[in-house]
Design an enzyme around this catalytic site. Structure first.
Site, PDB file in Angstrom:
ATOM      1  N   GLU A  69      36.360  92.925  81.566  1.00  0.00           N
ATOM      2  CA  GLU A  69      36.828  94.315  81.469  1.00  0.00           C
ATOM      3  C   GLU A  69      35.922  95.127  82.394  1.00  0.00           C
ATOM      4  O   GLU A  69      34.752  95.335  82.095  1.00  0.00           O
ATOM      5  CB  GLU A  69      36.735  94.833  80.030  1.00  0.00           C
ATOM      6  CG  GLU A  69      37.368  96.204  79.884  1.00  0.00           C
ATOM      7  CD  GLU A  69      37.034  96.916  78.570  1.00  0.00           C
ATOM      8  OE1 GLU A  69      37.750  97.851  78.205  1.00  0.00           O
ATOM      9  OE2 GLU A  69      36.038  96.548  77.913  1.00  0.00           O
ATOM     10  N   HIS A 115      44.846  97.340  73.443  1.00  0.00           N
ATOM     11  CA  HIS A 115      44.566  97.971  72.154  1.00  0.00           C
ATOM     12  C   HIS A 115      43.872  99.324  72.296  1.00  0.00           C
ATOM     13  O   HIS A 115      43.602  99.989  71.302  1.00  0.00           O
ATOM     14  CB  HIS A 115      43.701  97.031  71.313  1.00  0.00           C
ATOM     15  CG  HIS A 115      42.360  96.813  71.949  1.00  0.00           C
ATOM     16  ND1 HIS A 115      42.220  96.193  73.172  1.00  0.00           N
ATOM     17  CD2 HIS A 115      41.112  97.153  71.560  1.00  0.00           C
ATOM     18  CE1 HIS A 115      40.940  96.164  73.506  1.00  0.00           C
ATOM     19  NE2 HIS A 115      40.246  96.736  72.544  1.00  0.00           N
ATOM     20  N   ASP A 167      34.236  92.054  77.058  1.00  0.00           N
ATOM     21  CA  ASP A 167      34.254  93.474  76.729  1.00  0.00           C
ATOM     22  C   ASP A 167      33.229  94.252  77.576  1.00  0.00           C
ATOM     23  O   ASP A 167      32.058  93.855  77.630  1.00  0.00           O
ATOM     24  CB  ASP A 167      33.902  93.595  75.237  1.00  0.00           C
ATOM     25  CG  ASP A 167      34.166  94.957  74.668  1.00  0.00           C
ATOM     26  OD1 ASP A 167      35.346  95.356  74.626  1.00  0.00           O
ATOM     27  OD2 ASP A 167      33.203  95.634  74.250  1.00  0.00           O
TER      28      ASP A 167
HETATM   29  C1  GLC Z   1      36.043  98.031  75.033  1.00  0.00           C
HETATM   30  C2  GLC Z   1      37.084  97.686  74.010  1.00  0.00           C
HETATM   31  C3  GLC Z   1      37.180  98.822  73.032  1.00  0.00           C
HETATM   32  C4  GLC Z   1      35.843  98.982  72.352  1.00  0.00           C
HETATM   33  C5  GLC Z   1      34.716  99.156  73.371  1.00  0.00           C
HETATM   34  C6  GLC Z   1      33.381  98.930  72.728  1.00  0.00           C
HETATM   35  O1  GLC Z   1      36.406  99.090  75.830  1.00  0.00           O
HETATM   36  O2  GLC Z   1      38.290  97.372  74.620  1.00  0.00           O
HETATM   37  O3  GLC Z   1      38.178  98.629  72.074  1.00  0.00           O
HETATM   38  O4  GLC Z   1      35.857 100.090  71.512  1.00  0.00           O
HETATM   39  O5  GLC Z   1      34.802  98.236  74.427  1.00  0.00           O
HETATM   40  O6  GLC Z   1      33.217  97.586  72.372  1.00  0.00           O
END
Ligand code: GLC
Length: 544
Positions: free
Chosen positions: A241, A315, A199
Site C-alpha cells: 500500500e 475497505h 499496510d
Molecule cells: C491502511 C488501512 C486502513 C488502516 C490504516 C492503519 O491505510 O488500509 O484501513 O486504518 O492503514 O493501519
C-alpha cells in the site's frame, strides 16, 4: 516477459468482519468465509486479500494487532485459519495476508513492556521522544486527526502514532524489530499463505525528527532485507500500500531486479475528486480528463520495470458506483462500466467484496450511526473547528469508510443473509434488491459481467500483456483506449457522462465484434458510435 501467476490473476478483497457470519454473533468469521469459497471460485478469482484476522482490540477493526500469531476471537481459531488456507487452495485460490507492521496495538505485549519504563528492553521497539518546551516534540499529525504524539504520564515522554493513539508506531530502525517482523512473516509463509498485502508500507522508513513520514531514506533497504529474510524463496505475491507513489517510486518497489515487492497499490486516480491541498473530506466533481491522463500514465510508465494494481474500491474507500457513477436508475450500467474500463487494462485487478454486485454507499443521518474511528475523530475535530454537524455528515456520507464496510448482501432474507444475529454495522436497506442471489440468477447482472471479465483475462493474453494507447481525439467525458498484442487489437470505450456522446472508433480493419458491453449491444457503427449514459463496451477489431 515473465508470467508470474499474480500478473494474470484477479484478487478479491475480503473484509472478514462484514463478509459472512456463521455463529450468529453479528460479526463475520472464518467459518463463514469457508462456506463462501465456492461462490468466489465461480466468480473466477485466484487470490483473496484477507483484511486482518489477527488478535486485536479493534480500535481500527483489526488494523491494531495485539498478537500476530493468533486469530481474533470473534473470527475463529488457528485451526479455522488453516482450514481456510487448505479449502481455498483446493479451489485454486491463494490467501494473501494483510501485513500491518507500521504499528501494533497499544495492547501488544511489546508495547505493554515498552511503556513500563525508559530502560525496558522493549522501549526502543517504539518511537519515544522527550517533550520540547513542555509540548509534543514536533508538529507531526495523525492521519486520524490531531497530533501524532501521545504523552505518557509515567515516563514523561511522548510516543509516536501516525494513526490512532492505540496504534503506536514501531521503530524500524531497531534491527530487533525487523527480526521480529521477519520471524512472524516466516511463521505465516510456512502455513502456506499466498503472500502479503503490506499496510501503509511506505511509512516504515520514517524519520520522525525531520517530520519525514512517507518514502523515508531507508525504506527500500528494509524491503530488500525483508525479501531476503522472508518471502524471497517462496512463489508468493506481495503488494505494498504505497500512498503518494509516482511511477518512478513504483519502480523502486516493484522492479523485479531490485528484489522488493511484486507490485504497488497506489492511489493517484482515487484522489482526483479531492480539492487541492485539502483533506479527502473536501471533495469536488471528478475531472474525467484527469482520470484518463492519470490512469493512462500508469498504464505506460512502468514498462517492464514495475507492476501496478487496478482498483476502484477497498475497505477505506466509498463505493465507486455511488462515488463516480449513478447508484439509482443506472446503477447496473454504471457499475458495469467501471468494471469493463478497469478490467481490460494492464495490471492486477482487485475486486472489493460487494463491488461485483454493485453494492452502494450507505448514508447516515447522525454521528451515532457511525462506527469508523477515522470518521469519528474527524467529526470531533471539525466540530471544534466550527463546521456544522450537517456539513460533516455530508462529508462522511461521501467519503466515510463505513460505506464500504456494511455487511455483504447475500440474499433478500433478514440481515441480507449475513448473520442470524444483530449485525455489528447496519445492513444497507437496499439489500432486498441488491444481493448475490439476485445477481447469480440474472445473466445480465453486475456479477456476471465481472465473472466474464475475469474469464476474458484468463483466455486472452492481450488483456494481461497487450500494449496500451489512450485515444485522445474524443469528447472529454469518453474514456477510450486501444490494446494491441501480436497483431490483435481491442478497443475499450466508456462514457462517464450522464448524457450521450458520439465517437469514432480508430481504424484498424473495417469491422469488429463486441466482446462485452453493458447495454446489450450487438452492432457497432465504427464512424458514428453513439454511447449512451455510462455505456461501456469492448470491441475486437477484425482485419478484412
Ligand atoms: C491502511 C488501512 C486502513 C488502516 C490504516 C492503519 O491505510 O488500509 O484501513 O486504518 O492503514 O493501519
Amino acid at each position: 516477459m515473465n508470467a508470474e501467476w499474480w500478473k494474470t490473476t484477479v484478487v478479491y478483497q475480503v473484509y472478514p468482519r462484514s463478509f459472512q457470519d456463521s455463529d450468529g454473533d453479528g460479526i463475520g468469521d472464518l467459518r463463514g468465509m469457508i462456506g463462501r469459497l465456492d461462490y468466489l471460485k465461480e466468480l473466477g478469482i485466484g487470490a483473496i486479500w484477507l483484511s486482518p484476522v489477527y488478535k486485536s482490540p479493534n480500535d481500527d477493526n483489526g488494523y491494531d494487532i495485539s498478537d500476530y500469531r493468533d486469530i481474533m476471537t470473534e473470527f475463529g481459531t488457528m485451526d479455522d485459519m488453516e482450514e481456510l488456507i487448505r479449502e481455498a487452495a483446493a479451489r485454486g485460490i491463494k490467501i494473501v495476508m494483510d501485513l500491518v507492521v507500521n504499528h501494533t496495538s497499544d495492547e501488544h505485549p511489546w508495547f505493554i513492556e515498552s511503556r513500563e519504563s525508559k530502560d525496558n528492553d522493549y522501549r526502543d521497539y517504539y518511537i519515544w521522544r522527550d517533550p520540547v518546551n513542555g509540548e509534543a516534540p514536533n508538529s507531526l499529525r495523525s492521519i486520524f486527526s490531531g497530533s501524532a504524539w501521545q504523552y505518557d504520564e509515567p515516563s514523561g515522554q511522548y510516543y509516536l502514532h501516525l494513526f490512532s493513539k492505540k496504534q503506536p508506531d514501531l521503530n524500524w530502525e531497531n534491527p530487533n524489530v525487523r527480526q521480529e517482523v521477519w520471524d512472524m512473516m516466516n511463521f505465516w509463509l510456512e502455513k502456506g499463505v499466498g503472500g502479503f498485502r503490506m499496510d501503509v508500507i511506505d511509512l516504515v522508513g520514517k524519520v520522525p525528527d525531520e517530520e519525514i513520514t512517507g518514502n523515508g531514506p531507508k525504506l527500500h533497504d528494509y524491503l530488500q532485507e525483508m525479501h531476503r529474510e522472508t518471502f524471497g524463496k517462496y512463489d508468493v505475491m506481495t503488494v505494498g500500500e504505497t500512498w503518494g507513489a509516482t511511477p518512478e517510486i513504483a519502480k523502486l518497489y516493484s522492479d523485479p531486479k531490485r528484489k522488493e515487492l511484486s507490485m504497488v497499490f497506489q492511489f493517484e486516480h482515487i484522489g482526483l475528486d479531492q480539492q487541492e491541498g485539502k483533506e479527502k473530506w473536501d471533495w469536488k466533481a471528478l475531472p474525467v480528463g484527469e482520470l484518463k491522463r492519470v490512469l493512462s500514465k500508469w498504464q505506460t510508465a512502468l514498462g517492464d520495470e514495475g507492476w501496478n494494481s487496478l482498483f476502484w474500491n477497498n475497505h477505506d474507500l466509498p463505493r465507486i458506483v455511488s462515488r463516480w457513477g449513478n447508484d439509482k436508475e443506472l446503477r447496473v450500467e454504471s457499475a458495469k462500466m467501471f468494471a469493463i474500463l478497469l478490467h481490460l487494462m494492464k495490471g492486477t485487478p482487485y475486486i472489493y467484496q460487494g463491488e461485483e454486485i454493485g453494492m452502494t454507499n450507505c448514508p447516515v443521518s447522525d454521528i451515532a450511526e457511525v462506527s469508523d474511528i477515522e470518521s469519528l475523530n474527524m467529526y470531533r475535530e471539525r466540530l471544534e473547528a466550527g463546521y456544522s454537524k450537517e456539513e460533516i455528515i455530508i462529508s462522511i456520507n461521501a467519503k466515510g469508510r463505513d460505506n464500504a464496510r456494511t455487511p455483504m448482501q447475500w440474499d433478500a432474507s433478514e440481515n441480507a443473509g449475513f448473520s442470524t444475529g444483530r449485525p455489528w454495522l447496519r445492513v444497507n436497506p437496499n439489500y432486498t434488491e441488491i444481493n448475490v442471489a439476485a445477481d447469480l440468477a440474472d445473466p445480465d447482472s453486475v456479477f456476471h459481467c465481472y465473472r466474464r471479465l475475469i474469464e476474458l483475462r484468463k483466455l486472452n493474453p492481450i488483456v494481461a500483456w497487450g500494449d496500451y494507447e489512450l485515444v485522445e481525439d474524443v469528447p472529454e467525458q469518453v474514456f477510450m483506449y486501444v490494446r494491441r498484442y501480436e497483431g490483435l487489437a481491442w478497443v475499450v470505450a466508456a462514457n462517464f457522462g450522464a448524457s450521450q456522446s458520439t465517437v469514432e472508433i480508430p481504424r484498424f480493419g473495417d469491422s469488429g465484434e463486441v466482446i462485452i458491453d453493458n447495454y446489450g449491444r450487438s452492432v457497432v457503427d465504427f464512424s458514428h458510435l453513439v454511447l449512451r449514459p455510462y455505456e461501456a463496451l469492448a470491441v475486437r477489431l477484425l482485419r478484412e
